[in-house]
Design an enzyme around this catalytic site. Structure first.
Site, short mmCIF file in Angstrom:
data_model
loop_
_atom_site.label_atom_id
_atom_site.label_comp_id
_atom_site.label_asym_id
_atom_site.label_seq_id
_atom_site.Cartn_x
_atom_site.Cartn_y
_atom_site.Cartn_z
N PRO A 2 74.72 49.96 2.83
CA PRO A 2 74.40 48.76 1.88
C PRO A 2 74.16 47.15 2.71
CG PRO A 2 76.53 49.27 0.78
CD PRO A 2 76.31 50.18 2.14
N GLU A 3 72.82 46.91 3.33
CA GLU A 3 72.63 45.54 3.74
C GLU A 3 72.95 44.00 2.78
OE1 GLU A 3 72.77 45.20 6.73
OE2 GLU A 3 72.60 46.72 7.46
#
Ligand SMILES: [Zn+2]
Length: 271
Positions: A2-3
């Site tokens: 997850p960015e």
């Protein structure tokens, strides 16, 4: 992994379900995450009312009557809202149960995520107090970056990914923004003009905003029970496209590796 855009999309997805609700209890099935879930956490949040849900870098900050829950999704974490007592899967480590019967469920197969607590203002927490500005805020601008880079020999890509310089810019977005602004990732940060920093900052904000917008439209419903995290693939120009033609000039995209991170760039378009 997850960015920032996925974390922001998660924030927007869960906020309407949590804001203003009362916590009935916290169920921790597996406390051994990246850091141990504090033993007192369940007692601290019990019967408290949830206020706003904020984000700082890749941390979600759930403010509660008497403190703040700091949540990080790590490498593989995801959050979703479930409306009933769907039996937890093997990686569903935490449920935040609300009095209205719904729950915020945390799934994290690799357990690099975090659930922490602070009673102090969250910006003073050791994990947050030395972070640079948010990339989408107005404090992150070409002036700021140009000033910060003055006299520095450090490569611009490494500066962009330094959370003390700017918070939460991941490898994908650093690569893409450098391509869009025509800057070679290894160029010394101190040897980039203000005008080129203007382009770089605009490009970085654009790729992050595009990803957030795309997340909002392609994302599965946060209340669906399929357990699929809402991560999404953007159309990318250089990232993970080594050997493929540059979308502008068709020169094969080049890949270099350092410190276990890959850099992707067009040797012709980026100077
Ligand atoms: Zn090119």
């Amino acid at each position: 992994m997850p960015e920032l855009p996925e974390v922001e999309t998660t924030r927007r997805g869960i906020e309407p379900h949590l804001c203003g609700q009362i916590i009935q209890r916290l169920i921790v099935r597996q406390p051994r995450l990246r850091w141990p879930v504090p033993g007192q956490l369940a007692r601290r949040v019990k019967r408290a009312r949830i206020g706003e849900i904020a984000r700082r870098a890749k941390y979600l900050l759930i403010s509660i009557d008497n403190g703040t829950l700091l949540i990080h999704l790590g490498m593989s974490g995801s959050l979703r809202i479930i409306k009933d007592n769907t039996p937890p899967g093997p990686h569903d480590h935490i449920d935040l149960v609300l009095e209205n019967g719904s729950r915020l469920r945390f799934r994290d197969p690799r357990r690099f995520g975090a659930w922490l607590w602070t009673a102090a203002p969250p910006e003073t927490h050791p994990l947050l107090n030395s972070l640079g500005p948010e990339p989408l805020s107005s404090t992150f601008n070409a002036d700021y970056l140009h000033r910060l880079a003055r006299g520095r020999k450090r490569a611009i890509k490494s500066l962009l990914m330094d959370s003390h310089a700017v918070a939460g810019v991941g490898n994908i977005y650093a690569n893409e923004a450098l391509f869009l602004s025509g800057i070679h990732p290894a160029r010394p940060a101190g040897r980039i003009s203000q005008q080129r920093y203007d382009k770089l900052v605009a490009a970085l904000k654009r790729v992050l905003n595009d990803a957030i917008r795309q997340g909002g439209t392609t994302l599965r419903d946060f209340t669906s029970g399929d357990g699929k995290p809402g991560y999404f693939q953007q159309s990318l120009s250089v990232y993970a496209r080594q050997g493929k033609p540059c979308p502008v000039c068709t020169t094969p995209i080049r890949e270099t590796r350092s410190a276990q991170r890959s850099t992707f760039y067009c040797p012709r378009c980026q100077r």
